[in-house]
Design an enzyme around this catalytic site. Structure first.
Site, PDB file in Angstrom:
ATOM      1  N   ASN A  64       0.837  -1.192   0.000  1.00  0.00           N
ATOM      2  CA  ASN A  64       0.000   0.000   0.000  1.00  0.00           C
ATOM      3  C   ASN A  64       0.876   1.249   0.000  1.00  0.00           C
ATOM      4  OD1 ASN A  64      -2.377   1.422  -0.047  1.00  0.00           O
ATOM      5  ND2 ASN A  64      -2.850   1.147   2.123  1.00  0.00           N
ATOM      6  N   SER A  65       0.334   2.349  -0.450  1.00  0.00           N
ATOM      7  CA  SER A  65       1.067   3.617  -0.475  1.00  0.00           C
ATOM      8  C   SER A  65       1.580   3.940   0.924  1.00  0.00           C
ATOM      9  CB  SER A  65       0.149   4.753  -0.950  1.00  0.00           C
ATOM     10  OG  SER A  65      -0.454   4.414  -2.177  1.00  0.00           O
ATOM     11  N   GLU A  66       2.876   4.304   0.988  1.00  0.00           N
ATOM     12  CA  GLU A  66       3.519   4.649   2.262  1.00  0.00           C
ATOM     13  C   GLU A  66       3.434   3.522   3.295  1.00  0.00           C
ATOM     14  OE1 GLU A  66       5.351   7.368   2.368  1.00  0.00           O
ATOM     15  OE2 GLU A  66       4.669   7.755   0.314  1.00  0.00           O
ATOM     16  N   LEU A  67       3.214   2.301   2.818  1.00  0.00           N
ATOM     17  CA  LEU A  67       3.119   1.113   3.674  1.00  0.00           C
ATOM     18  C   LEU A  67       1.973   1.200   4.692  1.00  0.00           C
ATOM     19  CD1 LEU A  67       6.891   0.255   4.379  1.00  0.00           C
ATOM     20  CD2 LEU A  67       5.438  -0.477   2.485  1.00  0.00           C
ATOM     21  N   ILE A  68       0.933   1.982   4.365  1.00  0.00           N
ATOM     22  CA  ILE A  68      -0.226   2.127   5.249  1.00  0.00           C
ATOM     23  C   ILE A  68      -0.908   0.768   5.442  1.00  0.00           C
ATOM     24  CG2 ILE A  68      -2.534   3.127   5.461  1.00  0.00           C
ATOM     25  CD1 ILE A  68      -1.468   5.554   3.923  1.00  0.00           C
TER      26      ILE A  68
END
Length: 282
Positions: free
Chosen positions: A144-148
């Site tokens: 996920n974006s930014e490891l969210i």
């Protein structure tokens, strides 16, 4: 040591033009093509092309024992195709080795997972199609974006058929636990969490050329000695880095490419050491 997972992330956004109220209804060119092209070509020359060439050399040198994973946003892939098609070709050569895995992610590197499940799913499917079309690969792991990450995202990712998801191994979440293990997503049947070892990752990504750092200069031998000290029956050490670390954020003159060239061989000297893609680790 059971396994070392290298995962490199690449994102290039579409940068916006300066657009005033007086342009409304007159100018429909919202993106700055000149800046997009300039930045894409510069980073390709400094990072993507020389790093890919070196990785291909290492895969061949170690006869497939050097293995790694990439996550490349859809907008980055679009810009490569438009401005630097040779970068696409270099990734296709890596894909053909069978030693490189490609992750799925939100196509636009967006925060859709926080706002719209429908948009989130649509972006993932769009990105999977792009990866299939370019590299003939079906992603098994999600980034996920930014490891969210939260448990709701984990459940949704499992429903979409993924076997694992990567996220940040932060102290405030883990507490006394180690990031060097596979974890089960809460409420999921089989989805595994792969956690970033932020200290060992950031030693390369942010501290490598910092002359004020007590460990400077960081050599391959010193770094592998740290990896070999990771103990306690760990399962996996995940090094998640921005690919721009090599040549862009850490310039070639810092010795970062020499480090990348020598670290795998030094690591593989360990009797029980191995590189794995993220799906292989799962």
């Amino acid at each position: 040591m059971v396994a070392l997972c290298l995962y490199f992330q690449i994102h290039q956004p579409f940068r916006l033009q300066k657009y005033s109220v007086f342009d409304i209804g007159k100018n429909h060119q919202y993106f700055n093509e000149t800046i997009n092209k300039t930045i894409c070509k510069r980073i390709a020359e400094e990072c993507y092309l020389p790093a890919n060439e070196l990785i291909l050399k290492l895969i061949n040198k170690y006869q497939g024992r050097f293995r790694l994973s990439f996550s490349i946003s859809g907008t980055a892939l679009e810009q490569f195709a438009k401005y630097t098609p040779e970068v696409i070709k270099s990734f296709q050569r890596l894909a053909k080795t069978g030693c490189v895995e490609f992750l799925a992610e939100p196509y636009y590197n967006s925060l859709s997972s926080m706002y719209s499940p429908e948009e989130f799913t649509a972006e993932i499917e769009l990105h999977k199609k792009k990866i299939r079309d370019l590299f003939n690969y079906e992603p098994k792991i999600f980034r996920n974006s930014e490891l969210i990450y939260n448990n709701a995202i984990g459940l949704e990712i499992e429903k979409l058929g993924f076997m694992g998801i990567v996220t940040e191994g932060t102290d405030q979440i883990l507490g006394w636990r180690s990031p060097n293990f596979l974890y089960q997503a809460k409420g999921a049947g089989r989805l595994k969490l792969l956690l970033r070892n932020y200290k060992l990752s950031d030693d390369i990504a942010f501290r490598f050329s910092d002359r004020s750092w007590s460990e400077w200069p960081l050599t391959a031998e010193k770094y592998v000695s740290w990896l070999n000290q990771v103990n306690g029956g760990v399962q996996v050490v995940n090094l998640f880095l921005d690919y721009g670390t090599f040549g862009e954020n850490q310039k070639a003159e810092s010795g970062i490419f020499d480090f990348l060239e020598h670290m795998p061989g030094q690591f593989l000297k360990g009797e029980h050491n191995s590189f794995k893609t993220l799906s292989e680790a799962v």
